[in-house]
Design a protein around this motif. Structure first.
Motif, PDB file in Angstrom:
ATOM      1  N   GLN A   3     -82.992 -10.130  66.556  1.00 30.07           N
ATOM      2  CA  GLN A   3     -83.090  -8.844  65.854  1.00 30.07           C
ATOM      3  C   GLN A   3     -83.525  -9.048  64.416  1.00 30.07           C
ATOM      4  O   GLN A   3     -84.357  -8.295  63.908  1.00 30.07           O
ATOM      5  N   ILE A   4     -82.974 -10.049  63.761  1.00 30.34           N
ATOM      6  CA  ILE A   4     -83.303 -10.273  62.344  1.00 30.34           C
ATOM      7  C   ILE A   4     -84.760 -10.700  62.178  1.00 30.34           C
ATOM      8  O   ILE A   4     -85.440 -10.259  61.245  1.00 30.34           O
ATOM      9  N   GLU A   5     -85.260 -11.513  63.097  1.00 27.62           N
ATOM     10  CA  GLU A   5     -86.666 -11.932  63.024  1.00 27.62           C
ATOM     11  C   GLU A   5     -87.599 -10.735  63.204  1.00 27.62           C
ATOM     12  O   GLU A   5     -88.545 -10.561  62.432  1.00 27.62           O
ATOM     13  N   VAL A  10     -91.094  -6.292  61.023  1.00 29.95           N
ATOM     14  CA  VAL A  10     -91.368  -4.856  61.009  1.00 29.95           C
ATOM     15  C   VAL A  10     -91.110  -4.242  59.630  1.00 29.95           C
ATOM     16  O   VAL A  10     -91.719  -3.248  59.260  1.00 29.95           O
ATOM     17  N   GLY A  11     -90.190  -4.845  58.866  1.00 30.79           N
ATOM     18  CA  GLY A  11     -89.879  -4.332  57.537  1.00 30.79           C
ATOM     19  C   GLY A  11     -88.689  -3.392  57.509  1.00 30.79           C
ATOM     20  O   GLY A  11     -88.639  -2.477  56.697  1.00 30.79           O
ATOM     21  N   MET A  17     -82.613  -2.159  63.391  1.00 34.58           N
ATOM     22  CA  MET A  17     -83.092  -2.648  64.684  1.00 34.58           C
ATOM     23  C   MET A  17     -81.993  -2.502  65.742  1.00 34.58           C
ATOM     24  O   MET A  17     -82.264  -2.108  66.875  1.00 34.58           O
ATOM     25  N   ASN A  18     -80.760  -2.769  65.361  1.00 28.71           N
ATOM     26  CA  ASN A  18     -79.631  -2.619  66.279  1.00 28.71           C
ATOM     27  C   ASN A  18     -79.473  -1.163  66.707  1.00 28.71           C
ATOM     28  O   ASN A  18     -79.260  -0.878  67.893  1.00 28.71           O
ATOM     29  N   LEU A  19     -79.585  -0.242  65.771  1.00 28.12           N
ATOM     30  CA  LEU A  19     -79.468   1.178  66.085  1.00 28.12           C
ATOM     31  C   LEU A  19     -80.602   1.650  66.989  1.00 28.12           C
ATOM     32  O   LEU A  19     -80.389   2.478  67.883  1.00 28.12           O
ATOM     33  N   ILE A  20     -81.797   1.125  66.791  1.00 26.34           N
ATOM     34  CA  ILE A  20     -82.923   1.474  67.655  1.00 26.34           C
ATOM     35  C   ILE A  20     -82.637   1.004  69.079  1.00 26.34           C
ATOM     36  O   ILE A  20     -82.812   1.752  70.042  1.00 26.34           O
ATOM     37  N   GLU A  21     -82.178  -0.225  69.223  1.00 26.74           N
ATOM     38  CA  GLU A  21     -81.854  -0.765  70.545  1.00 26.74           C
ATOM     39  C   GLU A  21     -80.744   0.025  71.222  1.00 26.74           C
ATOM     40  O   GLU A  21     -80.769   0.219  72.437  1.00 26.74           O
ATOM     41  N   ALA A  22     -79.781   0.476  70.447  1.00 29.90           N
ATOM     42  CA  ALA A  22     -78.645   1.228  70.995  1.00 29.90           C
ATOM     43  C   ALA A  22     -78.992   2.704  71.218  1.00 29.90           C
ATOM     44  O   ALA A  22     -78.143   3.474  71.647  1.00 29.90           O
ATOM     45  N   GLN A  23     -80.232   3.089  70.930  1.00 25.55           N
ATOM     46  CA  GLN A  23     -80.709   4.464  71.065  1.00 25.55           C
ATOM     47  C   GLN A  23     -79.900   5.445  70.210  1.00 25.55           C
ATOM     48  O   GLN A  23     -79.658   6.580  70.587  1.00 25.55           O
ATOM     49  N   LYS A  24     -79.507   4.972  69.021  1.00 27.83           N
ATOM     50  CA  LYS A  24     -78.766   5.807  68.082  1.00 27.83           C
ATOM     51  C   LYS A  24     -79.604   6.160  66.860  1.00 27.83           C
ATOM     52  O   LYS A  24     -79.121   6.775  65.926  1.00 27.83           O
ATOM     53  N   TYR A  25     -80.867   5.728  66.863  1.00 28.99           N
ATOM     54  CA  TYR A  25     -81.777   6.004  65.753  1.00 28.99           C
ATOM     55  C   TYR A  25     -83.171   6.170  66.333  1.00 28.99           C
ATOM     56  O   TYR A  25     -83.603   5.357  67.154  1.00 28.99           O
ATOM     57  N   ILE A  35     -93.206  -2.642  66.262  1.00 34.86           N
ATOM     58  CA  ILE A  35     -92.341  -3.347  67.214  1.00 34.86           C
ATOM     59  C   ILE A  35     -93.156  -3.742  68.447  1.00 34.86           C
ATOM     60  O   ILE A  35     -93.101  -4.893  68.904  1.00 34.86           O
ATOM     61  N   ALA A  36     -93.931  -2.805  68.976  1.00 34.64           N
ATOM     62  CA  ALA A  36     -94.753  -3.093  70.156  1.00 34.64           C
ATOM     63  C   ALA A  36     -95.754  -4.205  69.859  1.00 34.64           C
ATOM     64  O   ALA A  36     -95.959  -5.106  70.685  1.00 34.64           O
ATOM     65  N   ARG A  37     -96.356  -4.165  68.697  1.00 34.60           N
ATOM     66  CA  ARG A  37     -97.331  -5.203  68.324  1.00 34.60           C
ATOM     67  C   ARG A  37     -96.675  -6.580  68.273  1.00 34.60           C
ATOM     68  O   ARG A  37     -97.185  -7.534  68.858  1.00 34.60           O
TER      69      ARG A  37
END
Length: 51
Positions: A3-5, A10-11, A17-25, A35-37
Motif C-alpha cells: 500500500q505504501i509503495e 500515486v501521490g 489507499m487503505n480507505l480506497i481498498e476498504a471501499q470507504k473512500y 492506480i490502474a497505470r
C-alpha cells in the motif's frame, strides 16, 4: 506491491489507499487512472459498481 509503495507512486497517503481498498473512500478519476497505470490493470478491473 505494498500500500505504501502504491500510495507513494500515486501521490496519496497509505491511509487513503487503505480507505480506497476498504471501499470507504471514493477516489477521483485521476487517482483511479494512476492506480490502474501503476498496477498495469484495466480501470474496469479495479473499479466497478456491483449491481
Amino acid at each position: 506491491m505494498t500500500q505504501i509503495e502504491l500510495a507513494n507512486l500515486v501521490g496519496v497517503t497509505r491511509q487513503t489507499m487503505n480507505l480506497i481498498e476498504a471501499q470507504k473512500y471514493n477516489p477521483s478519476i485521476r487517482i483511479c487512472l494512476l492506480i490502474a497505470r501503476f498496477l498495469e490493470k484495466p480501470l474496469d478491473e479495479l473499479f466497478w459498481i456491483d449491481d
